[in-house]
Design a protein around this motif. Structure first.
Motif, PDB file in Angstrom:
ATOM      1  N   GLY A   1      -8.574 -54.395  43.268  1.00  0.00           N
ATOM      2  CA  GLY A   1      -7.232 -54.521  43.820  1.00  0.00           C
ATOM      3  C   GLY A   1      -6.660 -53.231  44.375  1.00  0.00           C
ATOM      4  O   GLY A   1      -5.455 -53.163  44.660  1.00  0.00           O
TER       5      GLY A   1
ATOM      6  N   SER B   1      -4.754 -46.760  38.515  1.00  0.00           N
ATOM      7  CA  SER B   1      -5.374 -47.179  39.773  1.00  0.00           C
ATOM      8  C   SER B   1      -5.735 -45.981  40.633  1.00  0.00           C
ATOM      9  O   SER B   1      -6.798 -45.951  41.264  1.00  0.00           O
ATOM     10  CB  SER B   1      -4.438 -48.112  40.537  1.00  0.00           C
ATOM     11  OG  SER B   1      -4.229 -49.315  39.823  1.00  0.00           O
TER      12      SER B   1
ATOM     13  N   THR C   1      -6.481 -54.626  49.459  1.00  0.00           N
ATOM     14  CA  THR C   1      -6.665 -56.070  49.610  1.00  0.00           C
ATOM     15  C   THR C   1      -7.832 -56.360  50.552  1.00  0.00           C
ATOM     16  O   THR C   1      -8.197 -55.513  51.377  1.00  0.00           O
ATOM     17  CB  THR C   1      -5.399 -56.713  50.186  1.00  0.00           C
ATOM     18  OG1 THR C   1      -5.180 -56.216  51.518  1.00  0.00           O
ATOM     19  CG2 THR C   1      -4.190 -56.400  49.313  1.00  0.00           C
TER      20      THR C   1
END
Length: 418
Positions: free
Chosen positions: A41, A2, A44
């Motif tokens: 993601g 991420s 949010t």
């Protein structure tokens, strides 16, 4: 994984803003990148909306001050200023440099660094050509002061507005703490530029091509008065809790009505002058940076930052901020660092961070969008800057400027404690 995606999105946004492929606006890449950050993601939807809401007043001010600068230019403020520069120099390159320093520092402080780059730099280059003196010292003065001299007021730079909101101090307190660092870094910049360009400044003026006599423009009294009242309004509105964006909008509205009535501009040009595309870019960039912060980068950087605003702590904070500004650009660096410092950070540490992200970008082209814009403008006017000269100046001015400005901030904090 991420974090890698978040960093890749930021890199793509900054590359697009730097290179502007096919002349496309910065928002063309930034908005899709922000959407990807939400969909993937990294942040949010609620977090993205919160980030946009927190940035909205700052972006509103940015639009108002850009419009104010455009209208001041339409009123002839910068043409008049160019004539004053030529008169003050009396044909001397050294005197012109002093005048340019005063004009660039004042323009940056009152109308923001964008006005110095976009509006003042062309005037300075034209004035140097008219006088037959080397343009390099004066062009580089505009570039450097657009960054390093942008620390005086909360309205001088977008990074300042972000730090101002986080510092918890008032407008006048901010200015009182930053005036010493502002003067200190300007002195460093002047001494270094005077030494590096000593041969250019000592050279005899070359005869300029014969031009028909150009009448000296009259002082734009109305525009100068509105700018003065707007600046006073910033100081008076802060204790009342009025956002600086409303004050800037009021000043811009006065000049906008005047320009529309005199048919010097039109509604579409006014909208374009407020740079809605760039404002959208800033909001989208905030969402992308929030995605990075959510992956733990802010916490890692926060571990590097000191918690005590002594001289060592201020110097370390400024140095970390300067390095990060050159790695990821000063605007996203500011957003990351404010998160890393946390909501309870001492105002001195917030202002030291601000010195780093404002002075540090003079080290590389990538440090500030204003520097990249200056390079484009100077090249367009036939005065392309040399990378070697830019790096040499940065290597001299940035460390010395940070040391002088941060020491001055430390002294100011001792006199004006929280």
């Amino acid at each position: 994984m991420s974090l890698l995606l978040a960093v890749a999105l930021l890199a793509a946004v900054l590359a697009a803003a730097t290179l502007r492929p096919f002349g496309l606006p910065e928002a063309v890449v930034a908005v899709p990148a922000a959407l990807v950050a939400v969909v993937a993601g990294l942040v949010t939807p609620a977090g993205a909306w919160t980030e946009i809401g927190e940035l909205a007043p700052t972006v509103g001010f940015l639009a108002a001050i850009l419009l104010l600068g455009h209208l001041a230019d339409a009123e002839g403020v910068f043409r008049w200023l160019g004539a004053r520069l030529a008169t003050a120099s009396a044909g001397s390159a050294r005197r012109l440099l002093v005048a340019v320093f005063a004009a660039a520092a004042g323009t940056t402080a009152v109308l923001s660094l964008d006005a110095t780059v976009v509006l003042l730099t062309p005037v300075v280059l034209a004035t140097a050509a008219r006088l037959g003196v080397a343009s390099r010292p004066h062009s580089f003065a505009c570039a450097h002061l657009s960054n390093s001299a942008s620390g005086l007021l909360p309205v001088s730079n977008l990074t300042n507005l972000l730090a101002f909101s986080a510092s918890g101090v008032g407008f006048l307190t901010f200015a009182g703490l930053m005036v010493g660092p502002w003067v200190a870094v300007i002195v460093v910049e002047y001494l270094v530029l005077r030494w590096v360009f000593r041969r250019d400044l000592a050279a005899a003026p070359e005869p300029a091509p014969a031009d028909p006599a150009v009448p000296t423009p009259a002082a734009p009294v109305v525009a100068l008065s509105v700018l003065g009242l707007t600046l006073a309004g910033f100081a008076l509105a802060s204790p009342l809790g009025v956002e600086p964006g409303w004050v800037a909008a009021a000043g811009a509205a006065v000049l906008a009505v005047r320009a529309l009535v005199r048919r010097k501009t039109g509604p579409l040009r006014l909208v374009a002058a407020a740079s809605p595309g760039f404002c959208l870019f800033v909001l989208a960039l905030g969402v992308v940076v929030a995605g990075i912060g959510a992956q733990g980068l802010s916490g890692w950087i926060g571990a590097l930052l000191p918690a005590t605003p002594d001289l060592t702590g201020l110097l370390v904070t400024a140095a970390v901020a300067a390095v990060l500004a050159n790695l990821v650009n000063n605007l996203p660096a500011t957003l990351v660092l404010l998160t890393a410092l946390g909501p309870a950070a001492h105002p001195g540490l917030v202002l030291a961070m601000l010195l780093g992200v404002n002075i540090g970008p003079n080290l590389t082209y990538a440090g500030s969008l204003a520097t990249l814009l200056w390079r484009r403008i100077a090249t367009g006017y036939g005065d392309p800057p040399r990378l070697g000269t830019f790096l040499r100046l940065g290597a001299l001015t940035v460390p010395l400027g940070l040391l002088a400005a941060t020491t001055a901030l430390w002294a100011a904090l001792a006199v004006l404690p929280r």
